[in-house]
Design an enzyme around this catalytic site. Sequence first.
Site, PDB file in Angstrom:
ATOM      1  N   TYR A  23      81.065  15.058   4.896  1.00  0.00           N
ATOM      2  CA  TYR A  23      82.404  14.566   5.216  1.00  0.00           C
ATOM      3  C   TYR A  23      83.236  14.358   3.955  1.00  0.00           C
ATOM      4  O   TYR A  23      83.730  13.268   3.695  1.00  0.00           O
ATOM      5  CB  TYR A  23      82.306  13.246   6.014  1.00  0.00           C
ATOM      6  CG  TYR A  23      81.334  13.339   7.159  1.00  0.00           C
ATOM      7  CD1 TYR A  23      81.684  14.014   8.325  1.00  0.00           C
ATOM      8  CD2 TYR A  23      80.067  12.784   7.071  1.00  0.00           C
ATOM      9  CE1 TYR A  23      80.780  14.139   9.364  1.00  0.00           C
ATOM     10  CE2 TYR A  23      79.155  12.905   8.114  1.00  0.00           C
ATOM     11  CZ  TYR A  23      79.522  13.584   9.265  1.00  0.00           C
ATOM     12  OH  TYR A  23      78.635  13.715  10.285  1.00  0.00           O
ATOM     13  N   TYR A 151      76.696   8.718  18.910  1.00  0.00           N
ATOM     14  CA  TYR A 151      76.668   9.776  17.899  1.00  0.00           C
ATOM     15  C   TYR A 151      75.404  10.607  18.136  1.00  0.00           C
ATOM     16  O   TYR A 151      74.310  10.057  18.207  1.00  0.00           O
ATOM     17  CB  TYR A 151      76.661   9.210  16.471  1.00  0.00           C
ATOM     18  CG  TYR A 151      76.559  10.325  15.456  1.00  0.00           C
ATOM     19  CD1 TYR A 151      77.685  11.065  15.096  1.00  0.00           C
ATOM     20  CD2 TYR A 151      75.324  10.677  14.912  1.00  0.00           C
ATOM     21  CE1 TYR A 151      77.582  12.132  14.212  1.00  0.00           C
ATOM     22  CE2 TYR A 151      75.223  11.752  14.021  1.00  0.00           C
ATOM     23  CZ  TYR A 151      76.357  12.469  13.675  1.00  0.00           C
ATOM     24  OH  TYR A 151      76.248  13.527  12.813  1.00  0.00           O
ATOM     25  N   ASP A 252      68.275   9.664  22.906  1.00  0.00           N
ATOM     26  CA  ASP A 252      68.340  10.147  21.535  1.00  0.00           C
ATOM     27  C   ASP A 252      67.818   9.029  20.636  1.00  0.00           C
ATOM     28  O   ASP A 252      68.532   8.071  20.349  1.00  0.00           O
ATOM     29  CB  ASP A 252      69.787  10.529  21.192  1.00  0.00           C
ATOM     30  CG  ASP A 252      69.920  11.082  19.779  1.00  0.00           C
ATOM     31  OD1 ASP A 252      68.934  11.003  19.016  1.00  0.00           O
ATOM     32  OD2 ASP A 252      71.006  11.578  19.437  1.00  0.00           O
ATOM     33  N   LYS A 281      65.117  12.051  11.831  1.00  0.00           N
ATOM     34  CA  LYS A 281      65.263  11.112  10.720  1.00  0.00           C
ATOM     35  C   LYS A 281      63.929  10.615  10.127  1.00  0.00           C
ATOM     36  O   LYS A 281      63.399  11.260   9.246  1.00  0.00           O
ATOM     37  CB  LYS A 281      66.201   9.982  11.125  1.00  0.00           C
ATOM     38  CG  LYS A 281      67.666  10.472  11.203  1.00  0.00           C
ATOM     39  CD  LYS A 281      68.674   9.348  11.225  1.00  0.00           C
ATOM     40  CE  LYS A 281      70.069   9.834  10.917  1.00  0.00           C
ATOM     41  NZ  LYS A 281      70.809  10.356  12.066  1.00  0.00           N
TER      42      LYS A 281
END
Length: 435
Positions: A23, A151, A252, A281
């Site tokens: 980003y 997200y 998720d 992760k």
Amino acid sequence: MNTLFSFPSNWENIDHKHIWHPYSSMLNPLPTYPVSSAKGVYLQLANGQTLVDGMASWWSAIHGYQQPDLDQAILDQVSNMSHVMFGGLTHEPAIRLAQKLIAITCNKLQHVFFADSGSIAVEVAIKMALQYWHAQGKKEKNKLLTVRNGYHGDTFATMAVCDPVTGMHEKFTDTLSKHFFADAPSCQATNKGITTNIAALHTQLEQHQHTIAAIILEPIVQGAGGMRFYCPEYLQQLRQLCDDYHVLLIFDEIATGFGRTGTLFAYEQAGIEPDIMTIGKALTGGYMTLAATLASTQVAEGISTDGSGVLMHGPTFMANPLACSVANASIELLLTSPWQQRIQHIATQMEQGLAPCKQLSITQDLRVKGAIGVVELKNPVDMAWIQPRFVEQGVWIRPFGKLVYIMPPYIITNEELAHLTAAIVNVLQQMEALL
Ligand SMILES: *Cc1c(COP(=O)(O)O)cnc(C)c1O
């Protein structure tokens, strides 16, 4: 030791002019800090400074850096093979890892797809849900229902289920598949608000059940879409709704998995089971990129009754042996460590250490869940101002939006954690003083 000499002398110019960071802008890049090594909970900057890592490299480095067992697992695997294709071939690291994942998750989840990143694991989960209904002769069930503030990744299918505003993807709104959104769960510490939350889902399902394949959401903690926590009862009622309306439930757990919220997986707190689940992760202890999508037998066999009967996905680096080996070592290490006590202890200490933030007028909310500590401010932080302040304090903390948060490696000591919380208090006090 100053290790900057080993960077090209014009490293900063190359980094700013030619490399995209997450980003980031090519015209107006924010400073980046060159890291030369990392060990335990410390990042070693090239200028000799060490920082206590409050981010665990985006939730992943749960055992810290240069962990001897994890290092060894990779070295051992390198001397065997670093990679082979997974089409038509299989290998021990993947078999052992699948066996472990099935053993440590709920009974329902029996089938594993190894993906190469979290976003891809979510893509595969969505694909599974759509293929499942397709195989049942219900092609029209090709939409998803999700909640705001979620997200799920940066690829196109995942962006379409991220929060339309906080999900960082509003520029693509016109291109993205249209799905259904309900308000984010608002039951935080108590189950207050849950009736309204569930009613919202109920309304969506009542109206759209014929086109909804699955509900996807992050259980208990919404991560990058707002660092929000919510009550387990919500998930219990959600599970019931999914059963009543013939909709699959996808959890998720990419951010929440492997102990972060206090249980090995967050959904355990609700005592219910998803049909499909994604992990990533912390799966490899932050060593390598690896994620997985787990599915129930109903979903897996359901997909396989259709046409060719195959799940249409197969990344080049699927089930990379190095990544699977280090994941095996990481899970082993986690399960043989006193992780529950550690996380409980981190939670207690974060609550105490961050408490002074509550007194600040710039603070909106302070919340702690497992090894996640969040100070939500009233206004977005100025990254150009705050990032160097944290580095001055000897910590690596990277806020986003209004959120200043930490989720350190589980091995952090009392002193190191005190350093992190004191730095947050100190920097936020400085910020308040500037008003
Ligand atoms: C980080 C994250 C993803 C995306 O994973 P990547 O490895 O960055 O693609 C998906 N879902 C959740 C909940 C995450 O936290």
